[in-house]
Scaffold this motif. Structure first.
Motif, PDB file in Angstrom:
ATOM      1  N   PHE A 266       0.855  -1.183   0.000  1.00 42.59           N
ATOM      2  CA  PHE A 266       0.000   0.000   0.000  1.00 42.59           C
ATOM      3  C   PHE A 266       0.897   1.241   0.000  1.00 42.59           C
ATOM      4  N   GLU A 267       0.815   2.049  -1.025  1.00 37.23           N
ATOM      5  CA  GLU A 267       1.617   3.270  -1.114  1.00 37.23           C
ATOM      6  C   GLU A 267       0.689   4.478  -1.256  1.00 37.23           C
ATOM      7  N   LYS A 268       0.790   5.402  -0.310  1.00 35.82           N
ATOM      8  CA  LYS A 268      -0.116   6.559  -0.327  1.00 35.82           C
ATOM      9  C   LYS A 268       0.237   7.553  -1.426  1.00 35.82           C
ATOM     10  N   GLY A 269       1.493   7.523  -1.900  1.00 31.73           N
ATOM     11  CA  GLY A 269       1.919   8.453  -2.933  1.00 31.73           C
ATOM     12  C   GLY A 269       1.604   7.959  -4.337  1.00 31.73           C
ATOM     13  N   HIS A 270       2.059   8.737  -5.299  1.00 30.72           N
ATOM     14  CA  HIS A 270       1.748   8.417  -6.696  1.00 30.72           C
ATOM     15  C   HIS A 270       2.771   7.496  -7.333  1.00 30.72           C
ATOM     16  N   THR A 271       3.860   7.185  -6.604  1.00 29.33           N
ATOM     17  CA  THR A 271       4.883   6.318  -7.173  1.00 29.33           C
ATOM     18  C   THR A 271       5.600   5.548  -6.073  1.00 29.33           C
ATOM     19  N   LEU A 272       6.270   4.463  -6.452  1.00 28.82           N
ATOM     20  CA  LEU A 272       7.072   3.679  -5.519  1.00 28.82           C
ATOM     21  C   LEU A 272       8.474   4.269  -5.419  1.00 28.82           C
ATOM     22  N   GLY A 273       9.156   3.968  -4.320  1.00 26.65           N
ATOM     23  CA  GLY A 273      10.545   4.401  -4.179  1.00 26.65           C
ATOM     24  C   GLY A 273      10.848   5.210  -2.944  1.00 26.65           C
ATOM     25  N   GLY A 274       9.825   5.627  -2.225  1.00 26.67           N
ATOM     26  CA  GLY A 274      10.058   6.360  -0.983  1.00 26.67           C
ATOM     27  C   GLY A 274      10.695   7.719  -1.206  1.00 26.67           C
ATOM     28  N   LEU A 275      11.476   8.181  -0.225  1.00 27.39           N
ATOM     29  CA  LEU A 275      12.112   9.484  -0.300  1.00 27.39           C
ATOM     30  C   LEU A 275      13.088   9.591  -1.462  1.00 27.39           C
ATOM     31  N   GLN A 276      13.627   8.454  -1.905  1.00 31.22           N
ATOM     32  CA  GLN A 276      14.565   8.494  -3.027  1.00 31.22           C
ATOM     33  C   GLN A 276      13.896   8.992  -4.305  1.00 31.22           C
ATOM     34  N   ALA A 277      12.608   8.770  -4.426  1.00 35.03           N
ATOM     35  CA  ALA A 277      11.886   9.238  -5.604  1.00 35.03           C
ATOM     36  C   ALA A 277      11.847  10.757  -5.677  1.00 35.03           C
ATOM     37  N   GLU A 278      12.190  11.438  -4.569  1.00 35.12           N
ATOM     38  CA  GLU A 278      12.197  12.897  -4.518  1.00 35.12           C
ATOM     39  C   GLU A 278      13.615  13.440  -4.353  1.00 35.12           C
ATOM     40  N   ASN A 279      14.614  12.596  -4.581  1.00 33.77           N
ATOM     41  CA  ASN A 279      16.002  12.983  -4.333  1.00 33.77           C
ATOM     42  C   ASN A 279      16.780  13.138  -5.637  1.00 33.77           C
ATOM     43  N   PRO A 280      16.999  14.380  -6.086  1.00 39.82           N
ATOM     44  CA  PRO A 280      17.734  14.587  -7.329  1.00 39.82           C
ATOM     45  C   PRO A 280      19.242  14.539  -7.170  1.00 39.82           C
TER      46      PRO A 280
ATOM     47  N   ALA B 117      26.807   5.770 -10.086  1.00 39.35           N
ATOM     48  CA  ALA B 117      26.588   7.084 -10.705  1.00 39.35           C
ATOM     49  C   ALA B 117      25.107   7.395 -10.907  1.00 39.35           C
ATOM     50  N   LYS B 118      24.295   7.055  -9.915  1.00 40.83           N
ATOM     51  CA  LYS B 118      22.858   7.308 -10.022  1.00 40.83           C
ATOM     52  C   LYS B 118      22.416   8.335  -8.978  1.00 40.83           C
ATOM     53  N   THR B 119      21.426   9.121  -9.356  1.00 38.64           N
ATOM     54  CA  THR B 119      20.780   9.989  -8.381  1.00 38.64           C
ATOM     55  C   THR B 119      19.790   9.150  -7.567  1.00 38.64           C
ATOM     56  N   GLY B 120      19.272   9.749  -6.499  1.00 47.37           N
ATOM     57  CA  GLY B 120      18.258   9.055  -5.723  1.00 47.37           C
ATOM     58  C   GLY B 120      17.053   8.705  -6.571  1.00 47.37           C
ATOM     59  N   GLU B 121      16.657   9.625  -7.472  1.00 50.94           N
ATOM     60  CA  GLU B 121      15.515   9.359  -8.345  1.00 50.94           C
ATOM     61  C   GLU B 121      15.779   8.158  -9.248  1.00 50.94           C
ATOM     62  N   MET B 122      17.019   8.018  -9.709  1.00 53.93           N
ATOM     63  CA  MET B 122      17.374   6.888 -10.566  1.00 53.93           C
ATOM     64  C   MET B 122      17.403   5.584  -9.782  1.00 53.93           C
ATOM     65  N   VAL B 123      17.855   5.657  -8.522  1.00 55.05           N
ATOM     66  CA  VAL B 123      17.829   4.470  -7.661  1.00 55.05           C
ATOM     67  C   VAL B 123      16.387   4.013  -7.464  1.00 55.05           C
ATOM     68  N   ALA B 124      15.495   4.968  -7.200  1.00 57.13           N
ATOM     69  CA  ALA B 124      14.075   4.634  -7.032  1.00 57.13           C
ATOM     70  C   ALA B 124      13.513   4.012  -8.305  1.00 57.13           C
ATOM     71  N   GLN B 125      13.930   4.527  -9.457  1.00 56.41           N
ATOM     72  CA  GLN B 125      13.460   3.974 -10.718  1.00 56.41           C
ATOM     73  C   GLN B 125      13.912   2.525 -10.888  1.00 56.41           C
ATOM     74  N   SER B 126      15.131   2.204 -10.462  1.00 61.64           N
ATOM     75  CA  SER B 126      15.609   0.820 -10.567  1.00 61.64           C
ATOM     76  C   SER B 126      14.816  -0.094  -9.649  1.00 61.64           C
ATOM     77  N   PHE B 127      14.394   0.418  -8.490  1.00 61.92           N
ATOM     78  CA  PHE B 127      13.541  -0.372  -7.596  1.00 61.92           C
ATOM     79  C   PHE B 127      12.182  -0.627  -8.254  1.00 61.92           C
ATOM     80  N   ARG B 128      11.626   0.426  -8.863  1.00 61.01           N
ATOM     81  CA  ARG B 128      10.329   0.267  -9.530  1.00 61.01           C
ATOM     82  C   ARG B 128      10.423  -0.717 -10.694  1.00 61.01           C
ATOM     83  N   HIS B 129      11.530  -0.671 -11.412  1.00 57.45           N
ATOM     84  CA  HIS B 129      11.725  -1.582 -12.536  1.00 57.45           C
ATOM     85  C   HIS B 129      11.759  -3.033 -12.053  1.00 57.45           C
TER      86      HIS B 129
END
Length: 324
Positions: free
Chosen positions: A31-45, A56-68
């Motif tokens: 259950f995720e209350k936000g619009h995407t998976l990845g937690g705080l990393q999804a908001e970390n540039p 060599a990834k940003t937090g947003e890219m790390v979150a994307q790899s988790f979502r993938h």
């Protein structure tokens, strides 16, 4: 019959737990209350150099790899879904959101933390001036947008952890001057403190420690600030105010919706972090916690992933039916 586990929170801990449970043939639902998976990393540039295998990834890219990874494994999840109630019943738990109901054999709390914001300053005289000051930042990921606009500017940063010192170091070579207000003790990593010491010696940064803000003022398009440190009050005017003073556990959003037997209570510390044993069990049988919400000392992506794994392994052992 297949066991089912409700996981509240779709960050690194929740996704790690879901992956492992799925591989154990236990059905997870995130259950995720936000619009995407990845937690705080999804908001970390900012670059996140601390996660093994994520080069060599940003937090947003790390979150994307988790979502993938979650997508490849078809991990069941629901976005924009805030859990409103967790009720312990005779044979497990009933987890409710506004439009859904899920029966589970166990529950994992992985709701993480959120940055502390304006509420920290509400009792300081002149708070209304801070509230009205447009050049203020409270989320760690937002400061990166400032770095191209600091030439000739006075910057005030509040905090003594890695985020605060990191922003101070990044700003030091760009701004006219950086004022770093550390309320109690310096908690940043040793190598960052060494770099900060150099910036101080070069006259780029002033550190007030221990210190407290005693007054805010409206000064044209700037924010006036009085800082008391070691018995001396210093006044300066800031073009930018950046608050990086840690995080608040998100348990306050869960406690009101917990329906438990009188004999059981979800135990938290004074800051709201969930108390767990060495295997991620809370004080309520069948409820587990993982990630930053249960780890105020070493919060990071790596420990969150590890704790999610630990929770899953413990759940498998607790729910396991011995066949021989």
């Amino acid at each position: 019959m297949t066991k089912r586990v409700a996981i509240i929170g779709g960050g690194p801990a929740g996704l790690s737990c879901a992956l492992w449970l799925q591989l154990y043939d236990i059905t997870p639902l995130v259950f995720e209350k936000g619009h995407t998976l990845g937690g705080l990393q999804a908001e970390n540039p900012h670059p996140n150099l601390w996660v093994l295998g994520q080069v060599a990834k940003t937090g947003e890219m790390v979150a994307q790899s988790f979502r993938h990874h979650a997508s490849i494994n078809k991990i069941p999840h629901m976005l924009n879904t805030a859990v409103t109630q967790i009720e312990k019943i005779s044979n497990g738990f009933l987890v409710k959101s506004a439009n859904n109901e899920f029966a589970a054999d166990a529950v994992v709390l992985a709701v993480g933390t959120r940055p502390r914001g304006l509420e920290v300053y509400e009792q300081i005289p002149g708070y209304q001036h801070l509230l009205n000051f447009s050049n203020s930042i409270y989320h760690p990921g937002d400061s990166i947008a400032l770095f191209g606009h600091l030439a000739g500017k006075e910057v005030c940063i509040v905090g003594g952890g890695d985020n605060a010192v990191g922003v101070a170091l990044n700003s030091a070579n760009l701004a006219k001057h950086v004022h770093l207000i550390v309320r109690s003790q310096m908690r940043a990593l040793g190598n960052r403190q060494q770099l900060l010491k150099t910036a101080v010696s070069e006259g780029k940064v002033t550190v007030y420690i221990p210190s407290e803000i005693t007054q805010f003022y409206a000064e044209a398009d700037k924010l006036g600030i009085d800082v008391l440190s070691k018995g001396t009050t210093t006044h300066f005017s800031a073009d930018h105010f950046i608050s990086q003073i840690g995080y608040h556990a998100n348990t306050d959003k869960l406690q009101s919706g917990l329906i438990l037997p009188d004999s059981e209570k979800l135990a938290t510390d004074s800051l709201g972090y969930v108390k767990v044993d060495d295997d991620m069990r809370t004080m309520v049988q069948g409820i587990y916690a993982a990630g930053d919400i249960a780890n105020p000392i070493h919060p990071c992506v790596a420990t969150a992933v590890a704790q999610g794994t630990m929770a899953a392994r413990t759940i498998e052992a607790d729910l396991r039916e011995t066949l021989f």
